[in-house]
Write an enzyme that holds these catalytic residues in place. Sequence first.
Site, PDB file in Angstrom:
ATOM      1  N   TYR A   1      56.595  67.562  -3.454  1.00 18.41           N
ATOM      2  CA  TYR A   1      57.355  68.048  -2.241  1.00 18.41           C
ATOM      3  C   TYR A   1      56.462  67.966  -1.482  1.00 18.41           C
ATOM      4  O   TYR A   1      55.879  69.522  -1.381  1.00 18.41           O
ATOM      5  CB  TYR A   1      58.702  68.354  -1.364  1.00 18.41           C
ATOM      6  CG  TYR A   1      59.128  68.892  -1.120  1.00 18.41           C
ATOM      7  CD1 TYR A   1      59.478  70.098  -0.125  1.00 18.41           C
ATOM      8  CD2 TYR A   1      59.950  68.373   0.188  1.00 18.41           C
ATOM      9  CE1 TYR A   1      59.585  70.395   1.219  1.00 18.41           C
ATOM     10  CE2 TYR A   1      60.786  68.211   0.827  1.00 18.41           C
ATOM     11  CZ  TYR A   1      60.147  69.197   1.684  1.00 18.41           C
ATOM     12  OH  TYR A   1      60.846  69.805   3.072  1.00 18.41           O
TER      13      TYR A   1
ATOM     14  N   ASP B   1      47.733  69.735  -1.882  1.00 12.82           N
ATOM     15  CA  ASP B   1      48.728  70.297  -1.160  1.00 12.82           C
ATOM     16  C   ASP B   1      49.254  71.748  -2.022  1.00 12.82           C
ATOM     17  O   ASP B   1      49.603  71.437  -2.789  1.00 12.82           O
ATOM     18  CB  ASP B   1      49.685  69.275  -1.150  1.00 12.82           C
ATOM     19  CG  ASP B   1      51.424  70.564  -0.691  1.00 12.82           C
ATOM     20  OD1 ASP B   1      52.283  69.547   0.028  1.00 12.82           O
ATOM     21  OD2 ASP B   1      51.415  71.382  -0.136  1.00 12.82           O
TER      22      ASP B   1
ATOM     23  N   LYS C   1      52.388  78.914   4.187  1.00 13.49           N
ATOM     24  CA  LYS C   1      53.794  80.494   2.833  1.00 13.49           C
ATOM     25  C   LYS C   1      52.909  81.567   3.089  1.00 13.49           C
ATOM     26  O   LYS C   1      52.100  81.971   3.973  1.00 13.49           O
ATOM     27  CB  LYS C   1      54.022  79.808   1.884  1.00 13.49           C
ATOM     28  CG  LYS C   1      54.918  78.734   2.137  1.00 13.49           C
ATOM     29  CD  LYS C   1      54.876  78.442   0.419  1.00 13.49           C
ATOM     30  CE  LYS C   1      56.362  77.172   0.502  1.00 13.49           C
ATOM     31  NZ  LYS C   1      57.657  77.418   0.500  1.00 13.49           N
TER      32      LYS C   1
HETATM   33  P1  KE4 Z   1      57.561  73.763   4.817  1.00 13.41           P
HETATM   34  O1  KE4 Z   1      57.459  73.238   5.850  1.00 13.41           O
HETATM   35  O2  KE4 Z   1      58.361  74.182   4.618  1.00 13.41           O
HETATM   36  O3  KE4 Z   1      56.261  75.520   5.389  1.00 13.41           O
HETATM   37  O4  KE4 Z   1      56.553  73.411   4.224  1.00 13.41           O
HETATM   38  C1  KE4 Z   1      56.736  72.241   3.287  1.00 13.41           C
HETATM   39  C2  KE4 Z   1      56.078  72.529   2.052  1.00 13.41           C
HETATM   40  C3  KE4 Z   1      54.636  71.226   1.986  1.00 13.41           C
HETATM   41  N1  KE4 Z   1      54.575  71.739   0.474  1.00 13.41           N
HETATM   42  C4  KE4 Z   1      54.971  71.929  -0.657  1.00 13.41           C
HETATM   43  C5  KE4 Z   1      54.124  72.601  -2.106  1.00 13.41           C
HETATM   44  C6  KE4 Z   1      55.784  73.017  -0.715  1.00 13.41           C
HETATM   45  O5  KE4 Z   1      56.747  73.838  -1.250  1.00 13.41           O
HETATM   46  C7  KE4 Z   1      56.694  73.048   0.884  1.00 13.41           C
HETATM   47  C8  KE4 Z   1      57.816  74.061   1.079  1.00 13.41           C
HETATM   48  N2  KE4 Z   1      58.374  74.387   0.343  1.00 13.41           N
HETATM   49  C9  KE4 Z   1      59.881  74.569  -0.047  1.00 13.41           C
HETATM   50  C10 KE4 Z   1      60.659  75.304  -1.375  1.00 13.41           C
HETATM   51  N3  KE4 Z   1      59.782  74.911  -2.740  1.00 13.41           N
HETATM   52  C11 KE4 Z   1      60.485  75.268   1.098  1.00 13.41           C
HETATM   53  C12 KE4 Z   1      61.784  76.015   1.084  1.00 13.41           C
HETATM   54  C13 KE4 Z   1      62.614  75.303   1.588  1.00 13.41           C
HETATM   55  O6  KE4 Z   1      62.729  74.014   1.977  1.00 13.41           O
HETATM   56  O7  KE4 Z   1      63.388  75.829   2.680  1.00 13.41           O
END
Ligand code: KE4
Length: 434
Positions: A141, A236, A264
């Site tokens: 993801y 990523d 994060k």
């Molecule tokens: P954000 O746009 O949510 O800040 O980041 C996206 C993203 C990009 N790359 C990786 C590897 C990620 O894990 C994420 C976002 N992670 C999720 C949980 N696995 C965020 C939680 C959510 O969607 O509320």
Amino acid sequence: MKSADLLKRAQFLMPGGVNSPVRSFSAVGLTPPFIAYGGGSRIFDADGREYVDYVCSWGPLILGHAHPTAVEAVERAARDGLSFGAPTEREVEMAELITSALPSMEMIRMVNSGTEAVLSALRLARGCTGRPYIVKFSGCYHGHSDSMLVEAGSGLATAGTPNSAGILPAIASATLVARYNDPDSVRELFAAKGAEIAAVIVEPIAANMGLVPPEPDFLPFLRRVADEYGALLIFDEVISGFRVAYGGAQTLYGVRPDLTVLGKIIGGGLPVGAYGGRRELMRQVAPLGPVYQAGTLAGNPVAMAAGLATLKILQGDPAVYARLEEKGRILAGALRQAAADNGRRVTVHQIGSLLTLFFTPGPVAGYADARQSDTALFARFFESLLARGVYIAPSQFEALFISAAHTDADLRLTIAAAEAAMRELDAPRSGTAD
Ligand code: KE4
């Protein structure tokens, strides 16, 4: 109950009553507690219940909740002004700190989320190479930008919809999907479209299908095949960056990507993302080059203050990663033992402070394996833990995050709760955890 009342009000005004789908607890068939405050390893819900927290805001809070140094830095920055839309010293400090921690990032651009960092990196890759295709991996993801919502993992995987409504087929078709830890599936795509592939984007440690480590030669193979076809390699590291090592997964595995995406932890809990890499690539980004990207609150000084405070503590305490690894190992071993003691065949993956217990015998090398997990059993395990004050991610396809604030007492409480939860997996469900 306050959480129940808040959820009713929330559901009337926000889809699912939440601002991000996975928070709805729909994957575990429960209603979520509304969190009122946190401190260290603990969070407290609106009804006063206390939890040991292993979500930690989905990764940013490697130092735990409301770390005094981070909060004080935010207060100090806020008193000088919340945002200027102009260059500030903290952005320079942040750029210097991150690029010295991750040498592959010779230049960097701050944005507001991991999604925004990924979409910018992909636009840059296409802009630099003039090629249309992007390769991603099923179960990985990379945020919710259109071209990444193609067989994404994380929330989408949990919801069982391999891609999202509203994505133009033309957009989705420019994303090729390979299988994690499966070099043949990558070779197949490159054999077919290699001259048109702009980049391969990968979570160097997959954590959105549950935690799935890269097999020994997987990342070096991706480096080689990208070089062979003149494609870019994008790591990523939104989760793994500053999580598994101060220099991220690229330092741990010794593979140098062309571009890296971060998020994060670098925001310390405030909205921050970043992308960066080889200087000649980043010089293509506006205002220097033809690849446009912008943002009102990018590099926001208050968010920078939270990130800088967090990263400086990690930089000043390299032993923190060994302590996190030790905690992860203790918890992983105890979960394996609790499952074995109850005749449950599970797979537990752990790297540093990242951990996932899959309710499947395994092995779990990729998304198809992870999907074999018994999500109903996971939901029962989740509910039992929650009722015992242990708050893990409400989805089989996520990781647990241990923070530097988690104590031995937290681990003992967690292990006792997990042993009890394993014992009662066959008991009739209570309905909701409330
Ligand atoms: P954000 O746009 O949510 O800040 O980041 C996206 C993203 C990009 N790359 C990786 C590897 C990620 O894990 C994420 C976002 N992670 C999720 C949980 N696995 C965020 C939680 C959510 O969607 O509320």
